[in-house]
Design an enzyme around this catalytic site. Structure first.
Site, short mmCIF file in Angstrom:
data_model
loop_
_atom_site.label_atom_id
_atom_site.label_comp_id
_atom_site.label_asym_id
_atom_site.label_seq_id
_atom_site.Cartn_x
_atom_site.Cartn_y
_atom_site.Cartn_z
N ASN A 127 -9.26 0.26 -6.92
CA ASN A 127 -8.66 0.45 -8.61
C ASN A 127 -9.08 -0.42 -9.38
OD1 ASN A 127 -6.15 0.27 -9.57
ND2 ASN A 127 -6.57 1.40 -6.92
N ASP A 179 1.12 -1.26 0.23
CA ASP A 179 0.21 0.21 -0.13
C ASP A 179 0.80 1.23 0.44
OD1 ASP A 179 -3.52 0.22 1.56
OD2 ASP A 179 -2.30 2.14 0.82
N CYS A 232 -6.29 -15.42 -20.46
CA CYS A 232 -6.44 -16.81 -20.48
C CYS A 232 -7.07 -17.49 -21.91
CB CYS A 232 -7.26 -17.32 -19.07
SG CYS A 232 -9.00 -16.55 -19.04
N ARG A 273 -13.75 2.24 9.04
CA ARG A 273 -13.77 0.67 8.17
C ARG A 273 -12.46 0.04 8.07
NH1 ARG A 273 -13.61 5.10 5.11
NH2 ARG A 273 -12.50 4.57 3.02
N CYS A 296 -15.09 4.20 -3.05
CA CYS A 296 -15.50 4.04 -1.35
C CYS A 296 -15.27 5.81 -1.02
CB CYS A 296 -14.47 4.04 -0.24
SG CYS A 296 -15.35 1.82 -0.53
N SER A 335 -10.45 9.51 8.48
CA SER A 335 -11.52 9.37 7.96
C SER A 335 -11.19 8.02 7.39
CB SER A 335 -11.72 10.08 6.09
OG SER A 335 -10.69 9.99 5.39
N CYS A 350 -10.98 -14.99 -24.92
CA CYS A 350 -10.20 -14.40 -22.88
C CYS A 350 -8.97 -13.78 -23.64
CB CYS A 350 -10.49 -14.70 -21.62
SG CYS A 350 -9.33 -13.38 -20.41
ZN LIG Z 1 -9.70 -15.75 -18.74
#
Ligand SMILES: [Zn+2]
Length: 254
Positions: free
Chosen positions: A130, A61, A250, A72, A190, A68, A247
């Site tokens: 995000n 992070d 994958c 949570r 959020c 604020s 996809c």
């Molecule tokens: Zn995929």
């Protein structure tokens, strides 16, 4: 490695379970899990994984604790305001379980660092907020063959799934579900729309449970299934996630 006397006591409620036992606890103690984001989801994930005795917990992070956040992000106490979230999380986790090795990465995941960081762990829990990070993790975890347990939050709802598309069909990846990221700022976060704090706790705790199940190899994996929580209706439901043969991540190259 033999469990110490203190470990027998600390993990007694795991050891008594047939599905965990000493062998399962050894798996947890040997496991290396990366938690992306030390926020609303990452907080309960980190707290429960540390308490469960995951041997190595990585936390990434780049943010600092803001007043604020505390409504949570329960891994951070009030005295951590202004401190890097990874430092604050490490302090709290050391109080919960000093045996756990906590590796902090005060950074943002990028194309450049993602393989190096993820490569050092067995499994990844995505608590990011995000889409750029979510897609980056999906593609990197697929390439590096790391199980990815991802959760997402709305003001009164949550979603959870596990991605192991590297195992081949029928396992889908996140991109099979949503091929492209929506334009930046088209989906409110959020920070802007708000969230009932305890919903982050529900979803992060479910996420931690799925991480433990994957490491222990018990029960049914959420791979191929999206679990949706509707807090206002107090309702959980599951949606089947098919693999998309076309996809871009994958799918089979033609
Ligand atoms: Zn995929």
């Amino acid at each position: 490695m033999e469990l110490s006397e203190a470990q027998f006591e600390r993990y007694a409620r795991h050891l008594v379970l047939d599905e965990v036992g000493e062998e399962g606890q050894q798996k947890l103690l040997a496991a290396k899990v990366l938690v992306v984001g030390a926020g609303g989801l990452g907080s309960p994930v980190l707290l429960y994984l540390a308490a469960a005795g995951i041997g190595t917990l990585g936390v990434i992070d780049d943010d600092t604790v803001d007043l604020s956040n505390l409504q949570r992000q329960i891994v951070h106490p009030t005295e951590s305001i202004g401190t890097a979230k990874v430092t604050s999380a490490r302090r709290t986790l050391a109080q919960i379980n000093p045996e756990v090795k906590v590796e902090t990465h005060q950074a943002r995941l990028t194309e450049k660092n993602v393989a190096d960081i993820i490569g050092a762990y067995d499994l990844v829990a995505d608590g990011s907020d995000n889409f750029a990070t979510r897609y980056l993790l999906n593609d990197a975890c697929f390439r590096l063959k790391r199980p990815l347990i991802g959760a997402a939050l709305s003001p009164f709802d949550g979603q959870l799934s596990t991605f192991k598309a590297y195992l081949g069909p029928p396992h889908p990846c996140y991109r099979c579900l949503f091929r492209d990221a929506p334009p930046p700022d088209s989906v409110p976060r959020c920070e802007t729309v708000g969230i009932l704090g305890a919903i982050a706790g529900v979803m992060g705790t479910l996420q931690a449970t799925e991480v433990l199940k994957e490491i222990l190899g018990i029960g049914e994996s959420l791979s191929g299934t999206l679990l949706v929580y509707d807090a206002l209706r107090a309702d959980f439901h599951k949606i089947k996630l098919p693999r998309d043969p076309d996809c871009p991540t994958c799918g089979t190259p033609r």
